[in-house]
Design a protein around this motif. Structure first.
Motif, PDB file in Angstrom:
ATOM      1  N   ALA A 118      44.861  32.858  42.770  1.00 42.20           N
ATOM      2  CA  ALA A 118      44.103  33.005  43.780  1.00 42.20           C
ATOM      3  C   ALA A 118      42.711  32.631  43.578  1.00 42.20           C
ATOM      4  CB  ALA A 118      44.107  34.395  43.072  1.00 42.20           C
ATOM      5  N   ASN A 119      42.102  33.107  45.183  1.00 43.19           N
ATOM      6  CA  ASN A 119      40.739  32.618  45.554  1.00 43.19           C
ATOM      7  C   ASN A 119      39.974  33.837  45.139  1.00 43.19           C
ATOM      8  OD1 ASN A 119      38.434  32.860  46.787  1.00 43.19           O
ATOM      9  ND2 ASN A 119      39.311  32.341  49.263  1.00 43.19           N
ATOM     10  N   ALA A 120      38.878  32.882  44.322  1.00 38.85           N
ATOM     11  CA  ALA A 120      37.704  33.382  42.901  1.00 38.85           C
ATOM     12  C   ALA A 120      37.498  34.671  44.179  1.00 38.85           C
ATOM     13  CB  ALA A 120      36.989  32.813  42.768  1.00 38.85           C
ATOM     14  N   ASN A 121      36.734  35.264  45.325  1.00 38.86           N
ATOM     15  CA  ASN A 121      36.178  35.890  45.613  1.00 38.86           C
ATOM     16  C   ASN A 121      37.380  37.439  46.247  1.00 38.86           C
ATOM     17  OD1 ASN A 121      34.092  34.791  46.109  1.00 38.86           O
ATOM     18  ND2 ASN A 121      35.175  33.645  48.588  1.00 38.86           N
ATOM     19  N   THR A 122      38.712  36.755  45.843  1.00 40.82           N
ATOM     20  CA  THR A 122      39.758  38.371  46.036  1.00 40.82           C
ATOM     21  C   THR A 122      39.096  39.202  45.024  1.00 40.82           C
ATOM     22  OG1 THR A 122      41.077  36.376  46.652  1.00 40.82           O
ATOM     23  CG2 THR A 122      41.828  38.451  46.324  1.00 40.82           C
ATOM     24  N   PRO A 123      39.261  40.417  45.417  1.00 43.10           N
ATOM     25  CA  PRO A 123      38.366  41.424  44.390  1.00 43.10           C
ATOM     26  C   PRO A 123      39.976  41.365  43.347  1.00 43.10           C
ATOM     27  CG  PRO A 123      39.058  42.689  46.360  1.00 43.10           C
ATOM     28  CD  PRO A 123      39.422  40.884  46.757  1.00 43.10           C
ATOM     29  N   SER A 124      39.455  41.665  42.331  1.00 40.50           N
ATOM     30  CA  SER A 124      40.870  41.987  40.836  1.00 40.50           C
ATOM     31  C   SER A 124      41.555  42.882  41.204  1.00 40.50           C
ATOM     32  CB  SER A 124      40.144  41.571  39.857  1.00 40.50           C
ATOM     33  OG  SER A 124      39.019  40.483  39.529  1.00 40.50           O
ATOM     34  N   LEU A 134      43.220  44.134  30.327  1.00 46.53           N
ATOM     35  CA  LEU A 134      43.034  44.620  31.241  1.00 46.53           C
ATOM     36  C   LEU A 134      41.216  44.347  31.722  1.00 46.53           C
ATOM     37  CD1 LEU A 134      43.432  48.257  29.857  1.00 46.53           C
ATOM     38  CD2 LEU A 134      44.537  47.396  31.787  1.00 46.53           C
ATOM     39  N   GLY A 135      40.643  43.077  31.131  1.00 48.15           N
ATOM     40  CA  GLY A 135      39.759  42.701  31.692  1.00 48.15           C
ATOM     41  C   GLY A 135      40.212  41.412  32.270  1.00 48.15           C
ATOM     42  N   SER A 136      40.900  40.850  32.278  1.00 52.56           N
ATOM     43  CA  SER A 136      40.955  39.690  32.989  1.00 52.56           C
ATOM     44  C   SER A 136      41.745  39.984  34.158  1.00 52.56           C
ATOM     45  CB  SER A 136      42.129  39.031  32.218  1.00 52.56           C
ATOM     46  OG  SER A 136      42.258  38.217  31.103  1.00 52.56           O
ATOM     47  N   LEU A 137      42.105  41.390  34.560  1.00 52.48           N
ATOM     48  CA  LEU A 137      41.973  41.466  35.931  1.00 52.48           C
ATOM     49  C   LEU A 137      40.838  42.699  36.490  1.00 52.48           C
ATOM     50  CD1 LEU A 137      45.726  43.520  34.741  1.00 52.48           C
ATOM     51  CD2 LEU A 137      45.699  41.400  35.915  1.00 52.48           C
ATOM     52  N   GLY A 138      39.993  42.650  35.816  1.00 53.46           N
ATOM     53  CA  GLY A 138      39.123  42.764  36.654  1.00 53.46           C
ATOM     54  C   GLY A 138      38.215  44.044  36.359  1.00 53.46           C
ATOM     55  N   GLU A 173      47.804  36.377  44.638  1.00 54.96           N
ATOM     56  CA  GLU A 173      46.073  37.527  45.317  1.00 54.96           C
ATOM     57  C   GLU A 173      45.271  37.753  44.142  1.00 54.96           C
ATOM     58  OE1 GLU A 173      46.677  36.605  48.550  1.00 54.96           O
ATOM     59  OE2 GLU A 173      48.639  35.794  48.141  1.00 54.96           O
ATOM     60  N   THR A 174      45.415  38.324  43.081  1.00 51.22           N
ATOM     61  CA  THR A 174      44.486  38.766  42.622  1.00 51.22           C
ATOM     62  C   THR A 174      44.179  38.138  41.396  1.00 51.22           C
ATOM     63  OG1 THR A 174      45.938  40.095  41.704  1.00 51.22           O
ATOM     64  CG2 THR A 174      44.504  40.920  43.550  1.00 51.22           C
ATOM     65  N   PRO A 175      42.934  37.186  41.439  1.00 49.82           N
ATOM     66  CA  PRO A 175      42.753  36.445  40.585  1.00 49.82           C
ATOM     67  C   PRO A 175      42.990  37.340  38.212  1.00 49.82           C
ATOM     68  CG  PRO A 175      40.694  37.359  40.987  1.00 49.82           C
ATOM     69  CD  PRO A 175      41.612  36.886  41.658  1.00 49.82           C
ATOM     70  N   ILE A 176      43.663  36.346  37.687  1.00 51.97           N
ATOM     71  CA  ILE A 176      44.039  36.787  36.175  1.00 51.97           C
ATOM     72  C   ILE A 176      42.750  35.526  35.445  1.00 51.97           C
ATOM     73  CG2 ILE A 176      44.929  37.095  34.260  1.00 51.97           C
ATOM     74  CD1 ILE A 176      47.235  37.574  35.676  1.00 51.97           C
ATOM     75  N   ALA A 177      41.521  36.404  35.400  1.00 47.30           N
ATOM     76  CA  ALA A 177      40.344  35.339  35.099  1.00 47.30           C
ATOM     77  C   ALA A 177      40.798  35.026  33.133  1.00 47.30           C
ATOM     78  CB  ALA A 177      39.377  36.238  35.321  1.00 47.30           C
ATOM     79  N   PHE A 178      40.286  33.621  33.180  1.00 50.34           N
ATOM     80  CA  PHE A 178      40.577  33.520  31.625  1.00 50.34           C
ATOM     81  C   PHE A 178      39.484  34.096  31.189  1.00 50.34           C
ATOM     82  CE2 PHE A 178      39.309  30.077  29.100  1.00 50.34           C
ATOM     83  CZ  PHE A 178      40.363  29.725  27.829  1.00 50.34           C
ATOM     84  N   GLY A 179      37.788  34.740  31.426  1.00 54.93           N
ATOM     85  CA  GLY A 179      37.286  35.491  31.502  1.00 54.93           C
ATOM     86  C   GLY A 179      36.150  34.527  30.122  1.00 54.93           C
ATOM     87  N   LYS A 180      35.074  34.976  30.256  1.00 53.85           N
ATOM     88  CA  LYS A 180      33.998  34.507  29.686  1.00 53.85           C
ATOM     89  C   LYS A 180      34.298  35.044  28.254  1.00 53.85           C
ATOM     90  CE  LYS A 180      28.511  35.218  28.556  1.00 53.85           C
ATOM     91  NZ  LYS A 180      28.050  36.197  28.640  1.00 53.85           N
ATOM     92  N   TYR A 181      33.603  34.445  26.768  1.00 49.77           N
ATOM     93  CA  TYR A 181      33.925  34.846  25.398  1.00 49.77           C
ATOM     94  C   TYR A 181      32.193  35.002  24.971  1.00 49.77           C
ATOM     95  CZ  TYR A 181      34.925  34.525  20.300  1.00 49.77           C
ATOM     96  OH  TYR A 181      34.668  35.249  19.256  1.00 49.77           O
ATOM     97  N   SER A 182      32.508  36.562  25.325  1.00 54.27           N
ATOM     98  CA  SER A 182      30.309  36.410  24.310  1.00 54.27           C
ATOM     99  C   SER A 182      31.108  36.717  23.091  1.00 54.27           C
ATOM    100  CB  SER A 182      30.379  38.509  24.878  1.00 54.27           C
ATOM    101  OG  SER A 182      30.235  37.976  26.474  1.00 54.27           O
ATOM    102  N   THR A 210      53.208  43.539  37.051  1.00 54.74           N
ATOM    103  CA  THR A 210      54.354  44.379  37.917  1.00 54.74           C
ATOM    104  C   THR A 210      53.016  45.402  38.751  1.00 54.74           C
ATOM    105  OG1 THR A 210      56.526  43.088  37.319  1.00 54.74           O
ATOM    106  CG2 THR A 210      55.795  44.939  38.746  1.00 54.74           C
ATOM    107  N   LEU A 211      53.036  46.052  37.290  1.00 51.48           N
ATOM    108  CA  LEU A 211      52.486  47.022  37.237  1.00 51.48           C
ATOM    109  C   LEU A 211      50.970  46.794  38.272  1.00 51.48           C
ATOM    110  CD1 LEU A 211      53.524  49.826  34.709  1.00 51.48           C
ATOM    111  CD2 LEU A 211      53.483  49.717  37.059  1.00 51.48           C
ATOM    112  N   MET A 212      50.593  45.935  37.205  1.00 52.46           N
ATOM    113  CA  MET A 212      48.701  45.523  37.906  1.00 52.46           C
ATOM    114  C   MET A 212      48.976  45.354  39.327  1.00 52.46           C
ATOM    115  SD  MET A 212      48.548  42.388  34.983  1.00 52.46           S
ATOM    116  CE  MET A 212      48.317  43.008  32.997  1.00 52.46           C
ATOM    117  N   ALA A 213      50.008  44.337  39.674  1.00 57.82           N
ATOM    118  CA  ALA A 213      50.413  43.702  40.941  1.00 57.82           C
ATOM    119  C   ALA A 213      50.559  45.398  42.068  1.00 57.82           C
ATOM    120  CB  ALA A 213      51.279  43.306  41.350  1.00 57.82           C
TER     121      ALA A 213
END
Lengths: 413, 398
Positions: free
Chosen positions: A4-10, A33-37, A373-382, B184-187
């Motif tokens: 997925a493009n990094a600019n696509t909304p999560s 949930l965080g990885s999904l934006g 289409e939507t990035p699943i971010a690895f994400g920052k580890y704080s 699937t639900l996320m999508a």
């Protein structure tokens, strides 16, 4: 699949989640949930650190880059009045509140669900319990590693004529952690559609029972109790793990039908023992499983497990090495799917504030799903408390002086 | 339309066996309209034992009955052109297609994700497979034990000096199914926001390998390979036989253990002994300690010690059978089990909602469908007449 493009909304951009509670299943839910934006705010305190921070070594661990990434991590002692007030302020600006504390504990802190609803009427509340929030066990402390055995599955696990096998890890937690996001997203979809909110209640116990459905039905309609079969299957043979060369190396082989048996025979070089008429049919192989397994073991014992897996797979026989941690890390297949990615982490140390822990570099697994289409971010580890300035300053609009005052007072700590 | 959280979500379900059907069951039980497309001989899951009254029959497989509640069934031969055309018609207004074929199958049928998404840009195409849709092991074959072993959970399970053991039933399949339902639900959530579908790829191996708490990171952080734990009889958290079964004691996690409280709780003055009163002494005298603990636990009863332990805030587990799980008072109090009438088999009780959702009920309202039960209704909606249906049946399309 194209990434997925990094600019696509999560998928979950614009959704804010407050995560309140330790261990495995709840933090895993938050990470997904965080990885999904979603903006996940993890509320914790240096005063009582999550025991999971001290894993893998029991006194000094890696923190939790596996469970606590893709989140904003703040410190807040909700047992103080000011801390509780700030928690409720966070609830007011959030869509989802999720916790795994017991009801009596939440009551004690006056962060009970009616209060959450008063603060934010459309909040989706997700309450993760060990054994359910009502009923005779509701105040019981529970961990997945123990609760999972109530599900009936453990009694079917292990070798015949021996005590049940107990898997020394909390697999029920892992399962709970992946289906809880489904509940939250279903509730979010419904809220969008109908404007109605929802309170979800999960239990780790049920994630075990759900996997035992057919066994429960078997008891009900056939009166059949649990049976332990080790690695054997009720129908297929050969079916099990077989030792290979090297220390403690094994391969799993599962032959489901006669065609696969023919392929295995060929891969073994058609040894005379395998031509025995009793091995021709699935039932024959099941009946003579001890001898069959002994002969296969003699063959596998001399071979490298990984090379053998590749050879059997090319012959069409389902086979796989019994992966150790190192094998997973080094796996070319997982690497090609970028399953493990580099991360910083902090060596958790008891009695030392998290901000003073030593930083290191390692890898962590990524979320086990790919989306085109939507990035699943690895994400920052704080680190714990690393996002205090962002959350209290930017989100809640507190002046820096006030944050510092509450830090000194042990509220933001 | 159902009143569940996923009311109005239309799912075309090409899944079979366990992992895929469990994912679509979760969606169906939360209110999605799930149309199960079966090959003319039916989902191979219909042949999974055990069977109702041990009679092998496509409508009597207990795993199938469990995994397919609330779905409708249509038979369709996807190897025929007409079968594929009907599938495309069904997909025209669907939200998601869920499938768990080997990764090479859908493209070979001309049903690759790109084609499907071009046909209906709103469509979420969600797949679960043993090793994912990419990578060198993509086309490897696996069964439950193979995926479980490769995922890394099996290696740490079993006795230290014996072969690793597989967990009972189909844990890897179920976990991957949950994972697929979430993904699937996320999508779908994203589709509701943007009107665009996407491709979802879930691997059963990764579903196991992710979330392993300390298998991979023991190696990545310390270079050590975590193995099955050595069997030492004095381990306080070891599985113990009691007079009527097994318990898994746990005197506490992380916190310092107050030995005296444990001695009192077990009513075992013989443990009030300097050989046992600190952790290193207990390790040195593990065998003696283990023998005493075995004797003490053998006099206890499972439920009694479970309740007594929780009163003391010790976290005890009991090893329950399916029978006890059905009768469990906690579960009963929460109304977890749901009785459901089946047209041929009478009433059977099913495990219920994996979580409760206030105001938006989880429901099992319909038993697993009979093979092709909804052929006439579904194809009728697409405009096929009774005569057409007869023709399709004769030409083995349905």
């Amino acid at each position: 699949m194209s990434s997925a493009n990094a600019n696509t909304p999560s998928a979950l951009s614009g959704i804010r989640v407050v995560e309140f509670g330790p261990y495995v299943a709840l933090p895993l839910t938050g990470r997904i949930l965080g990885s999904l934006g979603a903006e996940v705010i993890k509320v914790e305190t240096n005063k009582v650190l999550d025991e999971m921070a001290f894993i893998p070594a029991w006194s000094r661990g890696a923190g939790q880059p596996e469970y606590q990434r893709a989140k904003r991590r703040i410190t807040l002692d909700v047992r103080t009045e000011a801390g509780r007030d700030l928690m409720l302020e966070l609830v007011r600006i959030s869509d989802v509140f999720m916790t795994n504390f017991r009801r009596n504990v939440l009551d004690r802190w006056s962060i009970d669900f009616p209060e959450i609803r008063r603060q934010r009427p459309d909040a989706i509340i997700m309450w993760q319990t060990g054994l359910g929030g009502h009923g005779p066990y509701y105040t019981y402390k529970s961990f997945g590693i123990l609760v999972q055995h109530l599900s009936g599955v453990s009694l079917m696990t292990g070798l015949p004529d021996e005590p049940p096998g107990v898997v020394n890890t909390s697999y029920s937690d892992y399962h709970t952690g992946v289906f809880q996001p489904a509940g939250i997203i279903a509730a979010l979809m419904r809220r969008r559609l109908t404007g109605k909110t929802a309170t979800l209640e999960s239990s780790i116990f049920k994630s075990g029972v759900a996997t035992g459905g057919p066994a429960l039905l078997d008891y009900q309609v056939n009166g059949r109790g649990p049976q332990r079969r080790g690695n054997r299957d009720a129908w297929a043979a050969p079916h099990g793990v077989y030792p290979c060369s090297g220390e403690d190396r094994y391969i799993a082989i599962a032959v489901s039908d006669d065609e696969q048996w023919a392929s295995l025979r060929k891969a073994m070089g058609d040894p005379p023992w395998a031509a025995a008429p009793e091995y021709e049919t699935r039932i024959g192989r099941r009946r003579n499983e001890d001898a069959l397994d002994a002969s296969i073991t003699e063959w596998t014992r001399q071979q490298d497990s990984l090379a053998l897996m590749e050879r059997l797979q090319s012959a069409g026989v389902p086979a796989g090495i019994v992966s150790q941690g190192r094998d997973l890390h080094d796996s070319e297949h997982l690497q090609s799917r970028s399953f493990y990615q580099e991360t910083r982490y902090w060596e958790a140390e008891r009695g030392v504030k998290a901000t003073e822990w030593t930083e290191g570099e390692s890898v962590s697994w990524s979320i086990p799903a790919r989306m085109s289409e939507t990035p699943i971010a690895f994400g920052k580890y704080s680190n714990i408390g690393e996002d205090n300035a962002y959350v209290f300053g930017e989100l809640l609009g507190m002046p820096a002086g006030e944050i510092a005052r509450l830090e000194n007072a042990g509220v933001i700590y | 339309m159902s009143s569940g959280a996923l009311a109005g979500v239309k799912v075309i379900d090409l899944t079979h066996h366990i992992a895929g059907p469990y994912a679509t069951k979760l969606l169906a039980d939360f209110g999605a309209d799930v149309l199960k497309i079966e090959r003319p001989g039916g989902d191979p899951g219909r042949r999974l034992p055990p069977f109702y009254h041990d009679e092998p029959h496509p409508e009597k497989s207990l795993p199938f009955l469990y995994l397919n509640t609330n779905k409708r069934s249509v038979t369709l031969n996807l190897k025929s052109e007409t079968g594929r055309a009907i599938l495309m018609d069904l997909l025209a207004d669907a939200d998601a297609l869920v499938e768990n074929f080997a990764p090479s199958v859908m493209p070979r049928l001309g049903l690759d994700a790109e084609t499907l998404r071009a046909h209906n840009p709103r469509l979420v195409v969600a797949s679960v497979s043993n090793f994912g849709q990419t990578g060198p092991w993509r086309d490897y074959r696996a069964t439950e034990i193979v995926a479980y072993a490769l995922g890394g959970l099996m290696y740490i399970f079993g006795a230290y000096d014996r072969e690793p053991l597989k967990h009972a039933l189909h844990q890897a399949q179920f976990k991957a199914g949950s994972n697929l339902a979430s993904a699937t639900l996320m999508a779908l959530y994203h589709q509701r926001l943007t009107g665009r579908g996407q491709r979802v790829d879930v691997s059963i191996q990764e579903s196991i390998a992710s979330a392993l708490r300390d298998v991979t990171n023991n190696y990545t952080y310390t270079g050590a390979v975590r193995r099955r734990q050595p069997n030492h009889t004095g381990d306080l958290t070891r599985l113990r036989a009691v007079s009527d079964g097994y318990v898994l004691p746990n005197p506490g996690i992380g916190a310092a253990l107050d030995w005296q409280i444990l001695v009192d709780f077990l009513e075992a003055p013989e443990l009030d002994d300097p050989r046992f009163d600190n952790a290193s002494a207990r390790l040195e005298n593990a065998e003696a300690l283990g023998a005493i603990l075995d004797d003490i636990f053998a006099t206890k009863r499972k439920q009694e010690i479970f309740y007594a332990a929780h009163e003391k805030r010790f976290i005890y587990g009991v090893i329950d059978s399916p029978e006890e799980t059905v009768d469990n008072p906690q579960i009963q109090a929460r109304g977890y089990y749901v009785p459901l009438p089946h047209p041929d088999l009478g009433e059977i009780t099913f495990p219920g909602a994996p979580f409760l959702m206030g105001d938006s009920p989880w429901q099992v309202h319909a038993a697993a469908p009979r093979l092709g039960e909804h052929n006439a209704a579904v194809l009728g909606d697409l405009g096929y007449s009774a005569q057409d249906l007869a023709y399709l049946r004769a030409s083995e399309v349905i």
